[in-house]
Design a protein around this motif. Structure first.
Motif, short mmCIF file in Angstrom:
data_model
loop_
_atom_site.label_atom_id
_atom_site.label_comp_id
_atom_site.label_asym_id
_atom_site.label_seq_id
_atom_site.Cartn_x
_atom_site.Cartn_y
_atom_site.Cartn_z
N GLY A 166 1.13 -1.13 -0.09
CA GLY A 166 0.33 0.12 0.13
C GLY A 166 1.11 1.34 0.08
N CYS A 167 0.23 2.34 -0.13
CA CYS A 167 0.21 3.69 0.08
C CYS A 167 0.03 5.07 0.72
N ASN A 168 0.85 5.86 1.41
CA ASN A 168 0.11 6.88 1.96
C ASN A 168 -0.21 7.90 0.93
N HIS A 169 0.71 7.61 -0.20
CA HIS A 169 0.50 9.38 -1.16
C HIS A 169 -0.93 9.10 -1.89
N LYS A 170 -1.30 10.62 -2.41
CA LYS A 170 -2.81 10.67 -2.96
C LYS A 170 -2.28 11.11 -4.51
N CYS A 171 -1.16 10.63 -5.54
CA CYS A 171 -1.42 11.81 -6.72
C CYS A 171 -2.36 11.60 -7.38
N LYS A 172 -2.39 12.02 -8.52
CA LYS A 172 -3.96 12.36 -9.07
C LYS A 172 -4.19 11.52 -9.88
N PHE A 173 -2.75 10.91 -10.58
CA PHE A 173 -2.29 10.28 -11.50
C PHE A 173 -2.20 8.72 -11.34
N HIS A 285 8.98 20.11 -12.66
CA HIS A 285 8.43 22.33 -12.59
C HIS A 285 7.65 22.17 -11.39
N PRO A 286 7.52 22.48 -10.12
CA PRO A 286 6.66 23.15 -9.06
C PRO A 286 5.27 23.35 -9.20
N ASP A 287 4.42 23.88 -10.91
CA ASP A 287 3.08 23.16 -10.75
C ASP A 287 2.71 22.93 -11.45
N VAL A 288 3.24 21.86 -12.16
CA VAL A 288 2.55 20.28 -12.35
C VAL A 288 2.89 19.36 -11.58
N LEU A 289 3.73 19.75 -10.18
CA LEU A 289 3.97 18.33 -8.70
C LEU A 289 2.78 19.04 -8.03
N ARG A 291 -0.45 19.76 -9.68
CA ARG A 291 -1.00 19.56 -10.53
C ARG A 291 -1.49 17.90 -10.27
N MET A 292 -0.05 17.32 -9.78
CA MET A 292 0.18 16.34 -9.67
C MET A 292 -0.28 15.86 -8.39
N ALA A 293 -0.52 16.61 -6.94
CA ALA A 293 -0.32 16.49 -5.62
C ALA A 293 0.71 15.65 -5.53
N ALA A 359 -9.29 7.77 -11.50
CA ALA A 359 -7.71 8.58 -11.15
C ALA A 359 -7.77 9.72 -11.31
N ARG A 360 -8.10 11.09 -10.69
CA ARG A 360 -8.56 12.43 -11.02
C ARG A 360 -8.07 12.65 -11.42
N SER A 361 -6.42 12.49 -12.49
CA SER A 361 -6.33 13.43 -13.02
C SER A 361 -6.97 13.27 -14.56
N ASN A 362 -8.25 12.80 -14.13
CA ASN A 362 -8.71 12.46 -15.62
C ASN A 362 -9.51 13.51 -15.23
N ALA A 363 -9.88 14.45 -14.39
CA ALA A 363 -10.96 15.06 -14.62
C ALA A 363 -10.03 16.95 -14.39
N LEU A 364 -9.14 16.79 -14.92
CA LEU A 364 -8.20 17.79 -14.90
C LEU A 364 -8.43 18.91 -15.93
N PRO A 365 -8.25 19.77 -16.69
CA PRO A 365 -8.84 20.83 -17.78
C PRO A 365 -7.44 21.02 -18.33
#
Length: 459
Positions: A166-173, A285-289, A291-293, A359-365
């Motif tokens: 398992g894993c405690n991270h919540k990466c959007k992808f 890039h900090p903004d991409v990271l 958005r990846m959470a 995955a939550r990243s699917n809903a990103l614009p």
């Protein structure tokens, strides 16, 4: 090695147990897809079945039933899993499905309604129950013996050692926490005892794996376990130190760059642990990271890398990255290329972003067009390849320690301390190799370097 990174989903994992089926012995086949963590699950299942008197078949036709351990992380992996299930049904007809894709049973039975059973990841007891129902056990306690190391699907000289689930991270992808749950670490003494048994059985290299190796023991509050007349913490630093005393190579995979990772570097400089870190940076890039959470401290990471290398100059760094993540601009991608130039990572893999069901990243614009993703992947790999080629060229003339993986009529295929099996390069010896055997650790003079591989001769 023809690509970097190579595919990590073998079509058929073959047991290294000799095929000594007794008359009337029930026999199971295994197709193991996905990452090394799934491979460990397959080994555990086969070890349990072997202990119950089942034989392990290396092909479809010799099996009374086939287990397909699936991968469900990406849509492409799901498609491959469905294809493997279909092939097993066609070739054998009696198929039990487990693994990550098993968390979506309707998805599997919708495509293949004739499978005997579907179980999710880590559901060992459910898999065994399904096997018992399809092929009842018939053990002979006087004949069915299990090797001390259990059933292994890797060559006998190296073995994956899973320290947590398992894993405690919540990466959007990523949907792995949904499939495999939150972090659950094994007790330190259990991990070390398994490591000790593997080394006693002839394993020369331990490949430590988990979803997040750096977080090992967090869920246990780094509790103490009795070990060798003392106590050891459930902490990756303590675990690595103790494993380093067993006499085998110890290679750490999936290490997140938490501050306490700097405590591992002196162990590498001392030679207790291989000077190798597999760190999933994913982007720079900090903004991409964001958005990846994921933690967005790429600049600090460069400082950390410099500090690691100051302590252990021979440190090899491997990582994977995603290009074309939703919203990634050309400027953000260029930041990644510039970061890679500065970081000078030794081993690099890159994936084009793709949606994963759930995955939550699917809903990103602002999803990136396929042709743009392909262009960025090409440019990224061109730069990574140039870095790799230059780093390997600097090793020509040096004497490196290498472990022998395979021998054939053309030569020996080896790996240096900088190379993990399946995902990194090789060192080839094409003369004077006749007396070598897999598992030998030898000194090699490097004569030639390519983009990802080395060639040399015995020192």
């Amino acid at each position: 090695m023809t690509e970097n990174p190579p595919l990590l989903r073998p079509d058929l994992a073959r047991s290294v147990i000799p095929d000594l089926r007794r008359e009337g012995q029930p026999t199971i086949g295994m197709v193991s897809l996905g990452c090394p963590k799934a491979l460990v699950d397959s080994e555990r299942i086969l070890t349990r079945l072997r202990a119950e008197g089942y034989a392990i078949s290396p092909d479809y036709k010799g099996a009374d039933a086939v287990i397909v351990n699936t991968c469900g992380f990406l849509d492409s992996a799901k498609a491959e899993s469905l294809e493997a299930i279909g092939e097993a049904l066609q070739e054998n007809g009696r198929v039990i499905v487990t693994g990550c894709l098993g968390a979506e049973p309707e998805y599997i039975t919708g495509a293949h309604p004739k499978v005997l059973a579907v179980t999710g990841p880590q559901q060992y007891e459910a898999v065994l129950d399904a096997v018992h129902g399809a092929v009842p056990p018939s053990p002979d306690p006087f004949i069915d013996l299990l090797p001390a190391s259990g059933v292994k699907l890797t060559p006998r000289h190296y073995s994956y050692l899973k320290i947590s689930e398992g894993c405690n991270h919540k990466c959007k992808f990523c949907i792995i926490p949904d499939m495999r749950g939150r972090l659950v670490s094994r007790p330190a003494h259990a991990v070390l005892r398994e490591a000790e048994k593997l080394v006693e059985a002839g394993v020369k290299e331990l490949l430590v794996i988990s979803q997040d190796t750096s977080a090992y023991g967090v869920d246990r509050k780094h509790d103490l376990s009795p070990w060798k007349g003392a106590e050891v913490r459930a902490h990756i630093t303590d675990l690595a130190r103790e494993m380093g005393k067993l006499g085998a190579w110890v290679r750490l995979h999936y290490v997140y760059p938490y501050p306490h990772v700097r405590e591992l570097i002196p162990l590498m400089a001392e030679g207790l642990v291989l000077p190798y870190l597999d760190i999933p940076f994913q982007h720079a890039h900090p903004d991409v990271l964001k958005r990846m959470a994921r933690p967005a401290a790429a600049a600090k990471t460069l400082d950390e890398i410099a500090a690691w290398r100051a302590v252990c100059p021979d440190l090899t760094l491997r990582s994977t990255f995603i290009v074309g993540y939703p919203g990634e601009t050309e400027a953000e991608f260029q930041t990644l290329l510039d970061w890679l130039d500065e970081a000078q990572l030794d081993r690099v893999g890159c994936f084009q972003y793709e949606n994963v069901a759930g995955a939550r990243s699917n809903a990103l614009p602002d999803h990136v067009a396929p042709e743009v993703k392909q262009d960025r992947w090409d440019r990224f790999m061109e730069k990574a390849q140039a870095i790799s080629e230059a780093k390997l060229a600097a090793k020509v003339g040096k004497v490196l320690e290498a472990i022998v993986d395979e021998i054939d009529e053309d030569g020996a295929t080896c790996r240096t301390k900088a190379d993990a099996p399946e995902i990194d390069g090789n060192l080839f010896i094409d003369e004077g190799f006749e007396d070598l055997i897999p598992g030998d650790i030898v000194q090699v003079v490097v004569d030639e370097a390519g983009e990802y591989d080395l060639w040399g001769r015995l020192a």
